[in-house]
Design a protein around this motif. Structure first.
Motif, mmCIF file in Angstrom:
data_model
loop_
_atom_site.group_PDB
_atom_site.id
_atom_site.type_symbol
_atom_site.label_atom_id
_atom_site.label_comp_id
_atom_site.label_asym_id
_atom_site.label_seq_id
_atom_site.Cartn_x
_atom_site.Cartn_y
_atom_site.Cartn_z
ATOM 1 N N ALA A 49 0.830 -1.203 0.000
ATOM 2 C CA ALA A 49 0.000 0.000 0.000
ATOM 3 C C ALA A 49 0.866 1.256 0.000
ATOM 4 O O ALA A 49 0.596 2.215 -0.729
ATOM 5 C CB ALA A 49 -0.934 -0.007 1.210
ATOM 6 N N PHE A 50 1.919 1.271 0.817
ATOM 7 C CA PHE A 50 2.805 2.420 0.875
ATOM 8 C C PHE A 50 3.566 2.594 -0.437
ATOM 9 O O PHE A 50 3.719 3.711 -0.942
ATOM 10 C CB PHE A 50 3.791 2.276 2.038
ATOM 11 C CG PHE A 50 3.249 2.725 3.369
ATOM 12 C CD1 PHE A 50 1.901 2.594 3.673
ATOM 13 C CD2 PHE A 50 4.074 3.263 4.341
ATOM 14 C CE1 PHE A 50 1.394 2.991 4.907
ATOM 15 C CE2 PHE A 50 3.592 3.680 5.576
ATOM 16 C CZ PHE A 50 2.243 3.539 5.852
ATOM 17 N N ALA A 51 4.050 1.494 -1.002
ATOM 18 C CA ALA A 51 4.791 1.567 -2.263
ATOM 19 C C ALA A 51 3.892 2.051 -3.392
ATOM 20 O O ALA A 51 4.313 2.825 -4.257
ATOM 21 C CB ALA A 51 5.370 0.195 -2.609
ATOM 22 N N LEU A 52 2.649 1.613 -3.373
ATOM 23 C CA LEU A 52 1.684 2.029 -4.396
ATOM 24 C C LEU A 52 1.372 3.514 -4.267
ATOM 25 O O LEU A 52 1.312 4.248 -5.266
ATOM 26 C CB LEU A 52 0.406 1.196 -4.258
ATOM 27 C CG LEU A 52 -0.592 1.235 -5.413
ATOM 28 C CD1 LEU A 52 0.016 0.651 -6.677
ATOM 29 C CD2 LEU A 52 -1.860 0.465 -5.040
ATOM 30 N N THR A 53 1.189 3.982 -3.048
ATOM 31 C CA THR A 53 0.896 5.392 -2.808
ATOM 32 C C THR A 53 2.074 6.267 -3.221
ATOM 33 O O THR A 53 1.894 7.332 -3.820
ATOM 34 C CB THR A 53 0.588 5.638 -1.316
ATOM 35 O OG1 THR A 53 -0.483 4.787 -0.907
ATOM 36 C CG2 THR A 53 0.193 7.086 -1.071
ATOM 37 N N ARG A 54 3.274 5.822 -2.908
ATOM 38 C CA ARG A 54 4.457 6.599 -3.283
ATOM 39 C C ARG A 54 4.565 6.736 -4.801
ATOM 40 O O ARG A 54 4.861 7.815 -5.313
ATOM 41 C CB ARG A 54 5.734 5.957 -2.722
ATOM 42 C CG ARG A 54 6.985 6.724 -3.117
ATOM 43 C CD ARG A 54 8.192 6.398 -2.266
ATOM 44 N NE ARG A 54 8.635 5.031 -2.455
ATOM 45 C CZ ARG A 54 9.714 4.522 -1.841
ATOM 46 N NH1 ARG A 54 10.422 5.275 -1.002
ATOM 47 N NH2 ARG A 54 10.072 3.286 -2.038
ATOM 48 N N GLU A 55 4.293 5.665 -5.528
ATOM 49 C CA GLU A 55 4.379 5.729 -6.988
ATOM 50 C C GLU A 55 3.273 6.615 -7.555
ATOM 51 O O GLU A 55 3.497 7.384 -8.507
ATOM 52 C CB GLU A 55 4.276 4.321 -7.583
ATOM 53 C CG GLU A 55 4.387 4.261 -9.094
ATOM 54 C CD GLU A 55 5.713 4.785 -9.638
ATOM 55 O OE1 GLU A 55 5.739 5.214 -10.807
ATOM 56 O OE2 GLU A 55 6.722 4.766 -8.896
ATOM 57 N N ALA A 56 2.078 6.556 -6.959
ATOM 58 C CA ALA A 56 0.974 7.413 -7.408
ATOM 59 C C ALA A 56 1.296 8.880 -7.172
ATOM 60 O O ALA A 56 0.981 9.746 -7.994
ATOM 61 C CB ALA A 56 -0.320 7.033 -6.692
ATOM 62 N N ALA A 57 1.936 9.195 -6.038
ATOM 63 C CA ALA A 57 2.324 10.573 -5.734
ATOM 64 C C ALA A 57 3.378 11.065 -6.720
ATOM 65 O O ALA A 57 3.347 12.217 -7.165
ATOM 66 C CB ALA A 57 2.855 10.663 -4.305
ATOM 67 N N GLN A 58 4.313 10.195 -7.059
ATOM 68 C CA GLN A 58 5.361 10.554 -8.013
ATOM 69 C C GLN A 58 4.754 10.888 -9.372
ATOM 70 O O GLN A 58 5.156 11.857 -10.026
ATOM 71 C CB GLN A 58 6.351 9.392 -8.143
ATOM 72 C CG GLN A 58 7.409 9.557 -9.220
ATOM 73 C CD GLN A 58 8.360 10.698 -8.935
ATOM 74 O OE1 GLN A 58 8.768 10.896 -7.788
ATOM 75 N NE2 GLN A 58 8.713 11.469 -9.945
ATOM 76 N N ARG A 59 3.756 10.135 -9.784
ATOM 77 C CA ARG A 59 3.170 10.338 -11.113
ATOM 78 C C ARG A 59 2.207 11.523 -11.171
ATOM 79 O O ARG A 59 2.133 12.217 -12.176
ATOM 80 C CB ARG A 59 2.441 9.074 -11.564
ATOM 81 C CG ARG A 59 3.372 7.891 -11.751
ATOM 82 C CD ARG A 59 2.709 6.800 -12.552
ATOM 83 N NE ARG A 59 3.464 5.562 -12.472
ATOM 84 C CZ ARG A 59 3.150 4.465 -13.156
ATOM 85 N NH1 ARG A 59 2.101 4.473 -13.971
ATOM 86 N NH2 ARG A 59 3.868 3.370 -13.026
ATOM 87 N N THR A 60 1.465 11.736 -10.100
ATOM 88 C CA THR A 60 0.468 12.813 -10.126
ATOM 89 C C THR A 60 1.033 14.157 -9.707
ATOM 90 O O THR A 60 0.700 15.189 -10.295
ATOM 91 C CB THR A 60 -0.727 12.474 -9.210
ATOM 92 O OG1 THR A 60 -0.253 12.217 -7.873
ATOM 93 C CG2 THR A 60 -1.477 11.253 -9.725
ATOM 94 N N LEU A 61 1.878 14.160 -8.680
ATOM 95 C CA LEU A 61 2.394 15.417 -8.123
ATOM 96 C C LEU A 61 3.870 15.635 -8.409
ATOM 97 O O LEU A 61 4.390 16.718 -8.159
ATOM 98 C CB LEU A 61 2.180 15.452 -6.601
ATOM 99 C CG LEU A 61 0.763 15.242 -6.077
ATOM 100 C CD1 LEU A 61 0.759 15.335 -4.561
ATOM 101 C CD2 LEU A 61 -0.201 16.251 -6.677
ATOM 102 N N GLY A 62 4.540 14.599 -8.902
ATOM 103 C CA GLY A 62 5.976 14.713 -9.093
ATOM 104 C C GLY A 62 6.727 14.706 -7.778
ATOM 105 O O GLY A 62 7.855 15.189 -7.690
ATOM 106 N N GLN A 63 6.107 14.153 -6.726
ATOM 107 C CA GLN A 63 6.723 14.121 -5.398
ATOM 108 C C GLN A 63 6.821 12.671 -4.929
ATOM 109 O O GLN A 63 5.818 11.960 -4.883
ATOM 110 C CB GLN A 63 5.906 14.942 -4.394
ATOM 111 C CG GLN A 63 5.822 16.414 -4.757
ATOM 112 C CD GLN A 63 5.089 17.226 -3.703
ATOM 113 O OE1 GLN A 63 4.894 16.777 -2.589
ATOM 114 N NE2 GLN A 63 4.682 18.424 -4.063
ATOM 115 N N ARG A 64 8.015 12.263 -4.581
ATOM 116 C CA ARG A 64 8.266 10.902 -4.103
ATOM 117 C C ARG A 64 8.547 10.927 -2.612
ATOM 118 O O ARG A 64 9.382 11.692 -2.138
ATOM 119 C CB ARG A 64 9.462 10.300 -4.854
ATOM 120 C CG ARG A 64 9.866 8.911 -4.421
ATOM 121 C CD ARG A 64 11.122 8.467 -5.157
ATOM 122 N NE ARG A 64 11.590 7.161 -4.720
ATOM 123 C CZ ARG A 64 12.357 6.945 -3.653
ATOM 124 N NH1 ARG A 64 12.740 7.989 -2.910
ATOM 125 N NH2 ARG A 64 12.732 5.722 -3.326
#
Length: 216
Positions: A47-62
């Protein structure tokens, strides 16, 4: 934390369409039809890894590793102390997403209406990519995150994080906002809505549902 980092290459291979599917998969692992599902702690790394990747793609923030640690602390109901600018809002998305997978709702409590609107519109992009809904409760209105909705507002975020406060926030009833997977609001509004619900004469006048998980 090592488990989360090890999953990053796998998450990077996912297409945008795969994120909601992974969310549904995690929900089913928590509550399989036959019973005896996994716990939130079991699925936390994914869940955390998925959220981190989603944040990277949508906000450009990892999320940094220290933010992963902060997310774990918040998930356990403990206090995570972070200084201004260290990414509290982004850190909170990790336990918020994880606990929202239970389908019972997550409340995110901020100090004022402006931050509630800003964070719902800002972080709502992550949750939407993951297939979850985001609501927002303010003193005089309630909203649902909708990427197709546009309402320009002159109020600005001075930090430059998210410039148009009402962008992507579609007005809805209070009950609809509380029915979202994740609901942002202030302590005052959550508290007064709870009191109003307790003096309601009919069930259809109640806005909130049963309380499950909250982050302050």
């Amino acid at each position: 934390m090592e488990c989360i980092n090890a999953l990053e290459p796998e998450m990077q291979k996912l297409s945008a369409e795969d994120f909601p599917k992974k969310t549904q998969e995690l929900k089913e692992r928590l509550h399989p039809p036959a019973g005896g599902g996994e716990s939130l702690d079991d699925i936390l790394p994914e869940a955390f890894a998925l959220t981190r990747e989603a944040a990277q793609r949508t906000l450009g923030q990892r999320h940094f590793d220290v933010q992963l640690l902060g997310g774990m602390v918040l998930h356990k109901g403990q206090i995570a102390e972070m200084r201004t600018g260290e990414g509290k809002t982004l850190t909170a998305t990790l336990p918020i997403y994880l606990n929202a997978l239970e389908g019972k709702g997550v409340h995110v409590i901020t100090v004022n209406d402006y931050l509630a609107r800003r964070d719902a519109a800002w972080m709502g992009q992550i949750y939407h990519a993951l297939g979850l809904t985001t609501g927002c409760i303010t003193h005089d209105a309630s909203f649902i995150y909708d990427p197709g909705h546009s309402e320009k507002d002159a109020e600005r975020d001075t930090t430059g994080s998210f410039h148009v406060v009402h962008e992507f926030l579609r007005p809805v009833s209070r009950k609809e906002a509380y029915a979202a997977d994740i609901t942002y609001g202030t302590n005052n509004e959550f508290g007064f809505d709870y009191l109003r619900d307790n003096i309601a004469y009919q069930a259809d006048q109640i806005s909130q549902r049963l309380h499950h998980f909250a982050i302050i």
